[in-house]
Write an enzyme that holds these catalytic residues in place. Structure first.
Site, PDB file in Angstrom:
ATOM      1  N   CYS A 120       0.834  -1.217   0.000  1.00 38.60           N
ATOM      2  CA  CYS A 120       0.000   0.000   0.000  1.00 38.60           C
ATOM      3  C   CYS A 120       0.858   1.252   0.000  1.00 38.60           C
ATOM      4  CB  CYS A 120      -0.898   0.027   1.235  1.00 38.60           C
ATOM      5  SG  CYS A 120      -2.008  -1.370   1.346  1.00 38.60           S
TER       6      CYS A 120
HETATM    7  C1  BEZ Z   1       0.614  -4.677   1.889  1.00 38.13           C
HETATM    8  O1  BEZ Z   1       0.076  -3.616   1.570  1.00 38.13           O
HETATM    9  O2  BEZ Z   1       1.810  -4.816   1.804  1.00 38.13           O
HETATM   10  C2  BEZ Z   1      -0.194  -5.820   2.371  1.00 38.13           C
HETATM   11  C3  BEZ Z   1      -1.349  -5.605   3.093  1.00 38.13           C
HETATM   12  C4  BEZ Z   1      -2.087  -6.685   3.553  1.00 38.13           C
HETATM   13  C5  BEZ Z   1      -1.663  -7.973   3.270  1.00 38.13           C
HETATM   14  C6  BEZ Z   1      -0.515  -8.181   2.530  1.00 38.13           C
HETATM   15  C7  BEZ Z   1       0.232  -7.111   2.068  1.00 38.13           C
END
Ligand code: BEZ
Length: 211
Positions: free
Chosen positions: A45
């Site tokens: 994200c």
């Molecule tokens: C991420 O944004 O890195 C992420 C968020 C939730 C689960 C896996 C990755």
């Protein structure tokens, strides 16, 4: 209830990093991209939000407003924004909704319990100036989105909303387009002064009309 293409995008009022957002009012006459993030302080994200911040001029050129959502409070988003700027070299320059009670996430069916029962998947909703949903895409949390693809799709949506054309596989802005099958050859000749090539009676190709 799933949100389908052509539905009016559900309206909501929610807090964001840029103050309270009343979704339809905030959209005004713009197109909109509403996209969800599973959680704050997560790596994928963080990269996505930095990329969207860098692409803001590209969205603005297309009269598109972008609105992120993460199911954490705005106070967390504000702290996370510092990390985004530090690590991605771009400050958050668009609103990020806080949704700790998952009201918007639920309204937009962004939580897919068989994937994760508390975090959202990576949903994308593209909304037209008529407030109707033009496109939805869903990615799992583990796969970051390709925002060049989101811009490409917006180019297609905006073109096909204005002209009686469709865009072929892997189309990019400037490439030839397809004359919609509903148009007769006579109508197509009148609409497309540059002409069209009929590869098959149902497969007619013309230069992009707004170029
Ligand atoms: C991420 O944004 O890195 C992420 C968020 C939730 C689960 C896996 C990755």
């Amino acid at each position: 209830m799933a949100i389908r293409l052509g539905d009016v995008a559900p309206d909501f009022t929610a807090p964001s990093t840029e103050g309270e957002i009343k979704f339809h009012e905030w959209l005004g006459n713009s197109w909109g991209v509403l996209f969800s993030h599973p959680k704050d302080f997560t790596p994928v994200c963080t990269t996505e939000l930095g990329r969207v911040a860098k692409l803001k001029p590209e969205f603005a050129k297309r009269n598109v407003k972008v609105l992120g959502l993460s199911v954490d409070p705005v106070s967390d988003h504000v702290r996370w924004a510092r990390d985004i700027e530090e690590t991605q070299g771009a400050a958050l320059n668009f609103p990020l909704l806080g949704d700790p009670e998952r009201k918007v996430a639920t309204l937009y069916d962004m939580i897919h319990p068989n994937a994760n029962d508390t975090l959202t998947v990576r949903s994308v909703f593209i909304v037209g100036p008529d407030k109707k949903v033009k496109l939805t895409i869903t990615y799992p949390a583990s796969t970051g989105r390709n925002f060049d693809e989101i811009l490409r799709v917006i180019d297609s949506l905006q073109l096909t909303a204005e002209h009686k054309v469709a865009t072929p596989v892997d189309w990019k802005d400037g490439d030839d387009v397809i004359v919609v099958p509903a148009l007769s050859d006579e109508e197509a000749k009148a609409r497309f002064p540059k002409g069209f090539k009929a590869i098959k009676p149902y497969l007619r190709v013309t230069p992009q009309p707004n170029k």
